[in-house]
Design a protein around this motif. Structure first.
Motif, PDB file in Angstrom:
ATOM      1  N   THR A 226       0.846  -1.192   0.000  1.00  0.00           N
ATOM      2  CA  THR A 226       0.000   0.000   0.000  1.00  0.00           C
ATOM      3  C   THR A 226       0.881   1.242   0.000  1.00  0.00           C
ATOM      4  N   LYS A 233      -5.080   6.226  -1.290  1.00  0.00           N
ATOM      5  CA  LYS A 233      -4.333   4.977  -1.188  1.00  0.00           C
ATOM      6  C   LYS A 233      -4.269   4.280  -2.539  1.00  0.00           C
ATOM      7  N   TRP A 234      -3.130   3.635  -2.774  1.00  0.00           N
ATOM      8  CA  TRP A 234      -2.943   2.812  -3.960  1.00  0.00           C
ATOM      9  C   TRP A 234      -2.495   1.427  -3.501  1.00  0.00           C
ATOM     10  N   TYR A 235      -2.983   0.419  -4.183  1.00  0.00           N
ATOM     11  CA  TYR A 235      -2.680  -0.954  -3.817  1.00  0.00           C
ATOM     12  C   TYR A 235      -1.874  -1.639  -4.924  1.00  0.00           C
ATOM     13  N   GLN A 245      -7.435   2.886  -4.480  1.00  0.00           N
ATOM     14  CA  GLN A 245      -8.336   2.277  -3.503  1.00  0.00           C
ATOM     15  C   GLN A 245      -9.798   2.389  -3.910  1.00  0.00           C
ATOM     16  N   ARG A 246     -10.188   3.497  -4.529  1.00  0.00           N
ATOM     17  CA  ARG A 246     -11.593   3.727  -4.848  1.00  0.00           C
ATOM     18  C   ARG A 246     -12.137   2.735  -5.870  1.00  0.00           C
ATOM     19  N   GLU A 273     -15.569  -0.862   2.975  1.00  0.00           N
ATOM     20  CA  GLU A 273     -15.172  -1.638   1.799  1.00  0.00           C
ATOM     21  C   GLU A 273     -16.361  -2.229   1.048  1.00  0.00           C
TER      22      GLU A 273
END
Length: 400
Positions: A226, A233-235, A245-246, A273
């Motif tokens: 992350t 946030k980026w995964y 994240q979205r 989530e």
């Protein structure tokens, strides 16, 4: 002439004399020891280690080589949980057989701009006589069969024999999305893609470095790292592949029950989530997407117990004083009430799983609701929470 001839004895004497002189000189040479060659002193410098062959070398593992280059990269990825070849999620999709309903019916939406009349017979439906009106609003009916009469098509929408005209209805096909059955609790977060996308080589939108890897809605991925970029946030779902994240709805596996949850079985609903996970004997056994309450009809956080199970039920009501938000949903399948009028149930009227869209209930696809209904017991705990802390703890909605 005799002076030029040697006797045998003379020749032998001369030969012995020559050999004696030769050996005496050789002995003298051997008796002199050779001058020793001095050993050179090496220059003082650090020892350069041997490069390790490509592989994974944990930080606490002693090696007599340098784990640099490819080994450093492989070890770093292994520390994140990504190994080569990649390990699949210990899960398989729920079989399509769980798509079944409690009865032999189908569903249709009552069109808002059409007639909303039910007739007691086909003859009355064709003539438009002796009808009764459905209230205006968000209305879906279940129908058992169709019939043609006087060149027109009609739907039997009630077991007692009430009919509606085909032109007043729109037949709907429930979502075919299904969650996953798990053989063990995964070691990483995982989840579903919410919109079609291309992954990026780096997190954030600073660089136009999209990959050629396309993912579709409901594709399932695992998350290994992350990062924060562009205020979100980026995964990381694979080496050099990042998703914001979205666009993901994730499940974060638990190794132990949350606080205030006791017993061997519980259902966890993550409001942020929009996911659900079921646990048994401390192991995750099922996970899927849900759709919970949208403001102001939010799904209330807390710890609850399933207190009633119904194979199907009609849900109807309104929140506004003028009943402008009236809803009626026939034969809502696989319903389990857990918090007053809030329930876990199948939702055949939308395919927005992963997004908030209900009036307070926890919507699942028919297959997911069916599996959960058969698995759950009266009294099982339902843990509803919002990691963001933004959902109010009181109030909210209580409808589908």
């Amino acid at each position: 002439m005799k002076a030029h001839h040697w006797s045998t004895a003379a020749l032998l004497g001369t030969a012995f004399l020559f050999l004696a002189v030769l050996f005496s000189q050789t002995a003298v040479v051997r008796a002199v020891p050779p001058t020793p060659t001095p050993t050179p002193t090496p220059a003082t410098s650090p020892t350069v280690p041997v490069l390790c062959s490509p592989g994974v070398y944990p930080a606490d593992y002693a090696v007599d080589c340098a784990p640099w280059g490819p080994s450093a990269y492989l070890s770093h990825m292994a520390a994140l949980g990504y190994t080569y070849p990649p390990q699949p999620l210990p899960a398989h999709p729920l079989p399509s057989s769980w798509d079944s309903l409690p009865g032999k019916w189908h569903y249709a939406q009552v069109l808002r701009d059409g007639g909303r009349t039910l007739y007691p017979s086909l003859k009355d439906a064709a003539a438009g006589t002796r009808g009764r009106q459905l209230p205006p609003g968000f209305v879906y009916v279940s129908y058992y069969r169709t019939a043609s009469y006087q060149g027109k098509l009609f739907y039997l929408v009630d077991e007692e024999g009430w009919w509606m005209r085909k032109n007043d209805l729109w037949a709907v096909a429930p979502s075919k999305f299904r969650g996953v059955i798990l053989g063990r609790t995964p070691s990483h977060p995982f989840g579903w893609v919410l919109q079609p996308l291309k992954t990026k080589q780096t997190p954030g939108y600073t660089h136009e470095d999209y990959t050629h890897h396309r993912l579709n809605r409901y594709d399932i991925v695992q998350v290994y790292d992350t990062r924060e970029a562009n205020g979100m946030k980026w995964y990381m779902i694979a080496p050099n592949e990042w998703i914001p994240q979205r666009l993901l709805a994730l499940v974060f596996p638990r190794q132990s029950p949350p606080e205030d949850v006791s017993g061997e079985r519980w259902i966890e609903v993550n409001l942020f989530e929009q996911t659900l996970a079921a646990y048994e004997h401390g192991r995750m056994v099922f996970a899927t997407l849900v759709s919970t309450g949208r403001p102001p009809f939010w799904t209330r956080p807390g710890v609850f117990h399933i207190y009633k199970k119904l194979p199907s039920t009609r849900m109807r009501g309104a929140f506004a004083a003028d009943r402008s938000d009236y809803y009626q949903l026939d034969d809502v399948p696989w319903t389990m009430y857990y918090d007053e009028s809030r329930a876990l149930h199948g939702a055949y009227w939308h395919d927005y799983f992963g997004y908030r869209t209900s009036h307070g209930c926890v919507n699942l696809t028919i297959a997911d609701a069916h599996w959960l209904y058969e698995w759950a017991h009266i009294g099982d705990m339902v843990y509803v929470w919002d990691p963001s802390g933004k959902t109010p703890l009181e109030g909210g909605g209580g409808g589908p």
